[in-house]
Write a protein that holds these residues in place. Sequence first.
Motif, PDB file in Angstrom:
ATOM      1  N   PRO A 181      22.928  43.941  63.325  1.00  0.00           N
ATOM      2  CA  PRO A 181      21.722  44.604  63.827  1.00  0.00           C
ATOM      3  C   PRO A 181      21.678  46.086  63.471  1.00  0.00           C
ATOM      4  O   PRO A 181      20.593  46.652  63.298  1.00  0.00           O
ATOM      5  CB  PRO A 181      21.799  44.386  65.340  1.00  0.00           C
ATOM      6  CG  PRO A 181      23.233  44.116  65.631  1.00  0.00           C
ATOM      7  CD  PRO A 181      23.761  43.413  64.424  1.00  0.00           C
ATOM      8  N   SER A 182      22.839  46.734  63.351  1.00  0.00           N
ATOM      9  CA  SER A 182      22.854  48.154  62.963  1.00  0.00           C
ATOM     10  C   SER A 182      22.297  48.319  61.550  1.00  0.00           C
ATOM     11  O   SER A 182      21.486  49.220  61.282  1.00  0.00           O
ATOM     12  CB  SER A 182      24.281  48.701  63.030  1.00  0.00           C
ATOM     13  OG  SER A 182      24.817  48.604  64.337  1.00  0.00           O
ATOM     14  N   ARG A 183      22.738  47.472  60.662  1.00  0.00           N
ATOM     15  CA  ARG A 183      22.237  47.511  59.284  1.00  0.00           C
ATOM     16  C   ARG A 183      20.721  47.270  59.266  1.00  0.00           C
ATOM     17  O   ARG A 183      19.975  47.936  58.534  1.00  0.00           O
ATOM     18  CB  ARG A 183      22.960  46.452  58.448  1.00  0.00           C
ATOM     19  CG  ARG A 183      22.563  46.440  56.982  1.00  0.00           C
ATOM     20  CD  ARG A 183      23.332  45.391  56.198  1.00  0.00           C
ATOM     21  NE  ARG A 183      24.745  45.744  56.050  1.00  0.00           N
ATOM     22  CZ  ARG A 183      25.740  45.123  56.691  1.00  0.00           C
ATOM     23  NH1 ARG A 183      25.480  44.125  57.542  1.00  0.00           N
ATOM     24  NH2 ARG A 183      26.991  45.485  56.495  1.00  0.00           N
ATOM     25  N   ALA A 184      20.261  46.336  60.090  1.00  0.00           N
ATOM     26  CA  ALA A 184      18.830  46.036  60.157  1.00  0.00           C
ATOM     27  C   ALA A 184      18.043  47.247  60.656  1.00  0.00           C
ATOM     28  O   ALA A 184      16.954  47.551  60.156  1.00  0.00           O
ATOM     29  CB  ALA A 184      18.594  44.840  61.080  1.00  0.00           C
ATOM     30  N   ALA A 185      18.600  47.956  61.643  1.00  0.00           N
ATOM     31  CA  ALA A 185      17.925  49.146  62.167  1.00  0.00           C
ATOM     32  C   ALA A 185      17.785  50.211  61.091  1.00  0.00           C
ATOM     33  O   ALA A 185      16.730  50.843  60.953  1.00  0.00           O
ATOM     34  CB  ALA A 185      18.700  49.693  63.368  1.00  0.00           C
ATOM     35  N   PHE A 186      18.835  50.405  60.308  1.00  0.00           N
ATOM     36  CA  PHE A 186      18.759  51.387  59.227  1.00  0.00           C
ATOM     37  C   PHE A 186      17.783  50.948  58.145  1.00  0.00           C
ATOM     38  O   PHE A 186      17.049  51.774  57.581  1.00  0.00           O
ATOM     39  CB  PHE A 186      20.150  51.627  58.635  1.00  0.00           C
ATOM     40  CG  PHE A 186      21.054  52.433  59.527  1.00  0.00           C
ATOM     41  CD1 PHE A 186      20.612  53.613  60.102  1.00  0.00           C
ATOM     42  CD2 PHE A 186      22.357  52.014  59.789  1.00  0.00           C
ATOM     43  CE1 PHE A 186      21.439  54.367  60.917  1.00  0.00           C
ATOM     44  CE2 PHE A 186      23.190  52.755  60.602  1.00  0.00           C
ATOM     45  CZ  PHE A 186      22.733  53.940  61.173  1.00  0.00           C
ATOM     46  N   GLY A 194      19.287  57.058  63.132  1.00  0.00           N
ATOM     47  CA  GLY A 194      20.608  56.817  63.692  1.00  0.00           C
ATOM     48  C   GLY A 194      20.642  55.601  64.598  1.00  0.00           C
ATOM     49  O   GLY A 194      19.594  55.018  64.923  1.00  0.00           O
ATOM     50  N   VAL A 195      21.856  55.222  64.982  1.00  0.00           N
ATOM     51  CA  VAL A 195      22.032  54.174  65.985  1.00  0.00           C
ATOM     52  C   VAL A 195      22.948  54.703  67.083  1.00  0.00           C
ATOM     53  O   VAL A 195      23.731  55.641  66.875  1.00  0.00           O
ATOM     54  CB  VAL A 195      22.625  52.867  65.398  1.00  0.00           C
ATOM     55  CG1 VAL A 195      21.694  52.260  64.372  1.00  0.00           C
ATOM     56  CG2 VAL A 195      24.008  53.107  64.813  1.00  0.00           C
ATOM     57  N   SER A 196      22.853  54.100  68.252  1.00  0.00           N
ATOM     58  CA  SER A 196      23.724  54.391  69.390  1.00  0.00           C
ATOM     59  C   SER A 196      24.517  53.132  69.705  1.00  0.00           C
ATOM     60  O   SER A 196      23.957  52.034  69.685  1.00  0.00           O
ATOM     61  CB  SER A 196      22.903  54.795  70.622  1.00  0.00           C
ATOM     62  OG  SER A 196      22.019  55.852  70.339  1.00  0.00           O
ATOM     63  N   GLY A 235      24.570  59.679  55.362  1.00  0.00           N
ATOM     64  CA  GLY A 235      23.604  60.614  55.929  1.00  0.00           C
ATOM     65  C   GLY A 235      22.987  60.141  57.226  1.00  0.00           C
ATOM     66  O   GLY A 235      22.422  60.959  57.978  1.00  0.00           O
ATOM     67  N   ARG A 236      23.061  58.822  57.516  1.00  0.00           N
ATOM     68  CA  ARG A 236      22.567  58.339  58.805  1.00  0.00           C
ATOM     69  C   ARG A 236      23.589  58.690  59.895  1.00  0.00           C
ATOM     70  O   ARG A 236      24.753  59.007  59.610  1.00  0.00           O
ATOM     71  CB  ARG A 236      22.335  56.833  58.768  1.00  0.00           C
ATOM     72  CG  ARG A 236      21.412  56.373  57.661  1.00  0.00           C
ATOM     73  CD  ARG A 236      19.979  56.842  57.786  1.00  0.00           C
ATOM     74  NE  ARG A 236      19.177  56.338  56.667  1.00  0.00           N
ATOM     75  CZ  ARG A 236      18.465  55.234  56.706  1.00  0.00           C
ATOM     76  NH1 ARG A 236      18.443  54.486  57.817  1.00  0.00           N
ATOM     77  NH2 ARG A 236      17.774  54.845  55.651  1.00  0.00           N
TER      78      ARG A 236
END
Length: 379
Positions: free
Chosen positions: A188-193, A199-201, A258-259
């Motif tokens: 899901p982190s990859r999907a958010a990017f 960024g992600v939390s 950079g993210r």
Amino acid sequence: MPTLATTVDGLKLPNPFVIGSGPPGTNLNVITRAFREGWGAVIAKTVSLDASKVVNVAPRYAKLHANDPKDVIGWENIELISDRKFEIWLDEFKKCKDQFPDGILIASIMEEYNHDAWTEIVERCQDAGIDSFELNFSCPHGLPERKMGAAMGENPEIVEEVVGWVMAAAKKPVWAKMTPNVTRITDPSRAAFRGGCQGVSAINTIRSVMGVNLDTLRPEPTVEGFTTPGGYSCRAVRPIALRMVMEIATMIRREFPGRTLSAIGGIESGGDAAQFILLGGDTTQVCTGVMKFGYECVKRMCDELLAFMEKHKFETIEDFKGKSLDYFTTHAELVRMQGERKAKDKAAAEEAAAKKMVRADDQWSGDEFVKQSDALARS
């Protein structure tokens, strides 16, 4: 002289300590208290357009104690997002920015799977003056029943789509908050990017059952004799959080340089924060820790983090961010490296033994006579 000041996604923070979304950011009174105490940023409790659907119960917390009953190591909650009207929140966002124009105020937002609702909540929050967004894709209880929170965060395709909706409307930086209740948090982190967020939390709370009361035979926290699985936090989750932060940071380094990453999970000291930053965190969020120690704990944590930086001669957060990521590898590689080291040690020992072996009669020593005799014998 080291400094804790840091800039993340254009947000200028006096330190990396951020109030995590939850009770410590539940209204204007507590948010302004956090800024007065010196927190680097505050993420308000999650808001939605229609708070009438949010009904909390009591009791809604349960604690896990160490042998010392005063030592809380685990904390479960079945609390929902804010039950206050959205219009009240908009007014308080404006008042907060009037009082603390330089304070970084982040709106945590959540909606159902509806393009127009996500667009509206983004536009109205940023019109109220907030500095950034955190998208709650990770609340593990209550809201998933409405296809919100973790129900979205568990599905990478939905995460990417909803982040895309938000990014089309957002004029402020966006972080997506990840659920740990998945097999691979990098999915899901990859999907958010891919959806475009800056960024992600990670991590939100871990879905849990705190325990069963052996007198009443009822699970805790008990409401009218019943309960529901809730979200687990506090320092007992830190090792799990460190692992997931490491995995996300490694992915960012390889695929999305950079993210950014806001690290969460059992942070109660400057040393805890240092570990998360060493594993790639740009900022560190604290929620349960504030509920245990109060808003003033940020001063102690800042002092502890500065002491760590002075010890290692780091001048800025960036100097040591991700520095420990280089020391992770595969188990097969650990086996290879250890075997190589043992082989070198064996060769060195054999070489040293050979140097001690008597090769002429004038080399015998009275003090080393027994050892020299042993060296000449076949082992």
